[in-house]
Design an enzyme around this catalytic site. Structure first.
Site, short mmCIF file in Angstrom:
data_model
loop_
_atom_site.label_atom_id
_atom_site.label_comp_id
_atom_site.label_asym_id
_atom_site.label_seq_id
_atom_site.Cartn_x
_atom_site.Cartn_y
_atom_site.Cartn_z
N CYS A 86 119.15 84.12 82.89
CA CYS A 86 119.90 84.37 81.66
C CYS A 86 119.00 84.71 80.46
CB CYS A 86 120.81 83.17 81.38
SG CYS A 86 122.10 83.53 80.15
N ASN A 104 125.09 83.56 82.30
CA ASN A 104 126.39 83.21 81.70
C ASN A 104 126.21 83.49 80.22
OD1 ASN A 104 128.19 80.90 83.52
ND2 ASN A 104 126.08 81.25 84.14
#
Lengths: 310, 310
Positions: free
Chosen positions: B169, B194
């Protein structure tokens, strides 16, 4: 205090090997006058903005190239730019070949302030190409032959209302360039370039792909260091060799907010709000909060690739 | 020898807080079966692929979050993925919350080889967000509260026919991540994420701008380190919180060669030719020829910004 810097990017069309400095400086002055009429604060010219991109020409004797270099700065050929800067309170970034009094050669840029005084000098660190004639190339790229790597690092200057940085051409492809300036809080990076439209090794990269690579490097550099990045091309066909255009101004969000349409002399402008840097510098890219230098050691201790053992 | 790695990116739609591991693993298995039917070699799942993105929830007592973590890997809930991998010779990357036997918590990914054996582990280095409740945010992002920064660096593994790396991420926004792997010759970087569709601080960034920032970071990381970069999103509305999609596969030229169309469970695939890395690694990004570490020292010695003196 609102910190708006009105930036003009002065993209230059080709400069043929036969053009003399006086003719070139008249073209640069014309672009500077356009910028001044539009109340710009700083004009960004390309890399090696006074001559053709001479590192494409091979000379056995390096000293045969000395005529492409400037031995002093300012000098009589470029003095009109300095005079204009002072008279109209317009700073500028200018790239040129530097021949020092000690006989060293650098690919250099200067930052001239609104009093017409040189307030910063940068020497290109990432020299691409070869030091010897390369028979595998469709044309030569001999920056490593004619220049020494820059020896001034990547300084950042507090001038003209902000924290200003410089780099040159291939430097933009190396994230270290922008990061070292980012660690000094840079708010606006100026860069000039001369980049061939196609790859000299004749691979399958399209001109469009190469333009995209050029832009993502500037966009990532701007976004990841929360600064404006401003790129000025020398573009078009120089003695039959095609250089890409694509001059642009990138905001700290990574967006291209202005872009040249042509591959000739063309001015693009933007009001750069230096305080737009703050949001990113204080949140997602708050270096003090997020950087983990214990895992970055290879970056400054190891030059080449060292793969894991078999 | 042709070195093609058939990569499948298994983008996952939202995982609600109420979904149990068994249900989630069935969804992952379904994606893995699709990949296997398409003869893929490796499946890349998202960050924290077994649960909702729980760092958005504040708990005064950190131990109240332990149920979101895995205490062993593999464990009975995820064993079907390992069994499937072994039976069908399909490797995978999986992100999950790791709770070690010593009581430490990490945001972790593993690489499982085609024998169903864990051959690499990475712990997220660049944890975004806060360690305490932040009243200025529209929703919380408490990775710094629930995880320790990764303590394994950015290793590169020689496995499944190439030099493989991992990150997670927010790591993709830090060029140091890719560069440390690039210095080990990495050929393919897998990453799960995410990422909220909008900024939790409510600034004016559009979803479109944030998608562009996400992509330029991966594109610059791929191009500047001459490697494939493969990103798998957890996307869609998790308990009312919107996560961006945009899973993609980026080639060493920096081009996005495959991209998800939906914000749900979706497989995208590409035959990644690892030898495409060589052209860039041997020319424009020949690190040994071009890097100038004498000017990079601040990157690994200085954490936060140190501006030039007034």
């Amino acid at each position: 205090m609102v910190r708006i810097v009105r930036i003009a990017v002065a993209q230059c069309g080709p400069i043929q090997a036969s053009e003399d400095r006086r003719t070139v400086v008249l073209r640069l002055l014309d672009l500077m006058e356009q910028a001044c009429r539009n109340k710009c604060d700083i004009v960004v010219f390309p890399e090696l903005a006074l001559t053709t991109f001479f590192p494409r020409y091979y000379e056995e004797e390096r000293s045969a190239m000395n005529h492409w270099f400037e031995q002093g700065m300012p000098n009589p050929s470029v003095q009109p730019l300095f005079d204009y800067a002072k008279q109209h309170s317009t700073g500028f970034y200018l790239g040129y070949g530097e021949h020092t009094s000690k006989g060293h050669h650098f690919n250099t840029s200067i930052l001239v302030d609104q009093q017409g005084v040189i307030c910063g000098k940068y020497r290109k660190v990432h020299l691409p190409g070869d030091s010897e004639y390369n028979p595998h190339k469709r044309w030569q790229h001999l920056e490593k032959r004619y220049f020494q790597p820059g020896n001034l690092g990547f300084p950042v200057w507090r001038t003209m209302g902000g924290l200003m940085g410089m780099c040159i051409c291939n430097d933009r492809r190396w994230p270290e360039t922008f990061r070292v300036m980012g660690l000094q809080g840079v708010e606006l990076v100026m860069l000039g370039y001369n980049t061939p439209t196609l790859n000299s090794l004749g691979n399958s990269e399209s001109a469009d792909l190469r333009m995209m690579q050029h832009h993502i490097c500037m966009q990532a550099g701007a976004y990841q260091n929360s600064c404006w990045v401003v790129g000025a091309a020398k573009a078009g066909s120089e003695d039959g060799f095609e250089l890409m255009a694509g001059s642009c101004i990138v905001s700290p969000s990574g967006e291209i907010v202005a872009r040249a349409n042509t591959n000739g002399d063309e001015l693009i402008m933007h009001e750069c709000d230096l305080d737009l840097c703050n949001f990113y510098k204080q949140t997602i890219f708050d270096f003090a909060a997020h950087r983990r230098i214990e895992h970055y050691q290879k970056i400054s201790s190891q030059i080449g690739v060292e793969p894991p053992s078999e």
